[in-house]
Design a protein around this motif. Structure first.
Motif, PDB file in Angstrom:
ATOM      1  N   ILE A  13      -5.359   2.184 -13.813  1.00 19.75           N
ATOM      2  CA  ILE A  13      -4.234   2.198 -12.879  1.00 19.75           C
ATOM      3  C   ILE A  13      -4.643   2.891 -11.589  1.00 19.75           C
ATOM      4  O   ILE A  13      -4.284   2.452 -10.494  1.00 19.75           O
ATOM      5  N   LEU A  14      -5.416   3.966 -11.686  1.00 21.03           N
ATOM      6  CA  LEU A  14      -5.909   4.615 -10.474  1.00 21.03           C
ATOM      7  C   LEU A  14      -6.733   3.629  -9.649  1.00 21.03           C
ATOM      8  O   LEU A  14      -6.627   3.583  -8.428  1.00 21.03           O
ATOM      9  N   ASP A  15      -7.528   2.821 -10.328  1.00 23.47           N
ATOM     10  CA  ASP A  15      -8.311   1.790  -9.645  1.00 23.47           C
ATOM     11  C   ASP A  15      -7.385   0.805  -8.944  1.00 23.47           C
ATOM     12  O   ASP A  15      -7.605   0.435  -7.793  1.00 23.47           O
ATOM     13  N   GLU A  16      -6.324   0.415  -9.601  1.00 29.28           N
ATOM     14  CA  GLU A  16      -5.355  -0.524  -9.027  1.00 29.28           C
ATOM     15  C   GLU A  16      -4.644   0.098  -7.822  1.00 29.28           C
ATOM     16  O   GLU A  16      -4.330  -0.582  -6.855  1.00 29.28           O
ATOM     17  N   LEU A  17      -4.416   1.400  -7.880  1.00 29.51           N
ATOM     18  CA  LEU A  17      -3.710   2.078  -6.794  1.00 29.51           C
ATOM     19  C   LEU A  17      -4.610   2.372  -5.596  1.00 29.51           C
ATOM     20  O   LEU A  17      -4.126   2.413  -4.472  1.00 29.51           O
ATOM     21  N   PHE A  18      -5.903   2.582  -5.826  1.00 31.01           N
ATOM     22  CA  PHE A  18      -6.773   3.023  -4.746  1.00 31.01           C
ATOM     23  C   PHE A  18      -7.731   1.987  -4.183  1.00 31.01           C
ATOM     24  O   PHE A  18      -8.076   2.033  -3.027  1.00 31.01           O
ATOM     25  N   GLU A  44       0.837  -1.214   0.000  1.00 34.41           N
ATOM     26  CA  GLU A  44       0.000   0.000   0.000  1.00 34.41           C
ATOM     27  C   GLU A  44       0.865   1.256   0.000  1.00 34.41           C
ATOM     28  O   GLU A  44       0.525   2.247  -0.649  1.00 34.41           O
ATOM     29  N   ASP A  45       1.984   1.226   0.701  1.00 36.50           N
ATOM     30  CA  ASP A  45       2.904   2.362   0.689  1.00 36.50           C
ATOM     31  C   ASP A  45       3.544   2.513  -0.691  1.00 36.50           C
ATOM     32  O   ASP A  45       3.716   3.628  -1.181  1.00 36.50           O
ATOM     33  N   LEU A  46       3.883   1.400  -1.319  1.00 38.64           N
ATOM     34  CA  LEU A  46       4.461   1.463  -2.662  1.00 38.64           C
ATOM     35  C   LEU A  46       3.474   2.080  -3.646  1.00 38.64           C
ATOM     36  O   LEU A  46       3.863   2.856  -4.515  1.00 38.64           O
ATOM     37  N   LYS A  47       2.211   1.759  -3.511  1.00 43.98           N
ATOM     38  CA  LYS A  47       1.204   2.338  -4.398  1.00 43.98           C
ATOM     39  C   LYS A  47       1.157   3.848  -4.253  1.00 43.98           C
ATOM     40  O   LYS A  47       1.011   4.574  -5.238  1.00 43.98           O
ATOM     41  N   ILE A  48       1.314   4.347  -3.033  1.00 42.26           N
ATOM     42  CA  ILE A  48       1.359   5.798  -2.813  1.00 42.26           C
ATOM     43  C   ILE A  48       2.616   6.376  -3.465  1.00 42.26           C
ATOM     44  O   ILE A  48       2.570   7.440  -4.076  1.00 42.26           O
ATOM     45  N   ILE A  49       3.719   5.667  -3.363  1.00 41.95           N
ATOM     46  CA  ILE A  49       4.958   6.121  -4.000  1.00 41.95           C
ATOM     47  C   ILE A  49       4.770   6.222  -5.504  1.00 41.95           C
ATOM     48  O   ILE A  49       5.158   7.220  -6.128  1.00 41.95           O
ATOM     49  N   VAL A  50       4.161   5.216  -6.114  1.00 47.72           N
ATOM     50  CA  VAL A  50       3.895   5.239  -7.562  1.00 47.72           C
ATOM     51  C   VAL A  50       3.034   6.452  -7.904  1.00 47.72           C
ATOM     52  O   VAL A  50       3.321   7.191  -8.857  1.00 47.72           O
ATOM     53  N   LEU A  51       1.999   6.670  -7.133  1.00 42.83           N
ATOM     54  CA  LEU A  51       1.114   7.800  -7.359  1.00 42.83           C
ATOM     55  C   LEU A  51       1.876   9.123  -7.272  1.00 42.83           C
ATOM     56  O   LEU A  51       1.695  10.017  -8.099  1.00 42.83           O
ATOM     57  N   MET A  52       2.757   9.232  -6.289  1.00 43.58           N
ATOM     58  CA  MET A  52       3.534  10.458  -6.116  1.00 43.58           C
ATOM     59  C   MET A  52       4.537  10.668  -7.244  1.00 43.58           C
ATOM     60  O   MET A  52       4.841  11.810  -7.604  1.00 43.58           O
TER      61      MET A  52
END
Length: 150
Positions: free
Chosen positions: A136-141, A115-123
């Motif tokens: 991808i937003l769906d995959e991240l959130f 979950e932290d990695l997903k935030i990193i990708v988003l950032m």
């Protein structure tokens, strides 16, 4: 720290839309974030800006990434698998992959929580002024247990 990053993503279109560090620190403090959490997030964001300058355009589109033992231990199997998934889906080019790896390895401890990695990708997308596509937003959130299978 990740709560601060999510707040910034949700409230500022791009990093250059953020106020200077002093004003941003005051605003985040007023929002209830702890000072050490704010400082850690701002330091991490400074590293993200540096990574954006140094990695963009350095990698060939068909480059192959071999993870060192230290990276494997720090990132963990789930995070490496997720980065590989994003690459194979064509949404994370090699230069952005390197930014994700750089910023993930800047997080103390390990392995990095998915979950932290997903935030990193988003950032990373945010720092470059790019918005990931809807899938991808769906995959991240969206949490995996909340997904509908069709």
């Amino acid at each position: 720290m990740f709560d601060v990053l999510v707040y910034l993503y949700e409230n500022y279109w791009r990093p250059d839309a953020c106020p200077d560090h002093a004003q941003l620190t005051r605003k985040l403090s007023a929002m209830g974030f702890e000072s050490d959490e704010i400082e850690e997030a701002l330091t991490w964001l400074d590293g993200l800006a540096t990574a954006a300058e140094s990695y963009v355009g350095e990698q060939l589109p068909d480059s192959l990434r071999v993870y060192s033992v230290a990276e494997q231990e720090h990132l963990g199997e789930d995070s490496i698998g997720f980065v590989s998934f994003l690459e194979s889906a064509g949404v994370l080019p090699p230069s952005m992959r390197e930014m994700v790896i750089d910023r993930a390895t800047a997080i103390p401890g390990g392995p990095v929580d998915l979950e932290d990695l997903k935030i990193i990708v988003l950032m990373v997308f945010w720092s470059l002024g790019e918005e990931p596509d809807a899938l991808i937003l769906d995959e991240l959130f969206v949490a995996e247990e909340d997904r509908l299978i069709h």
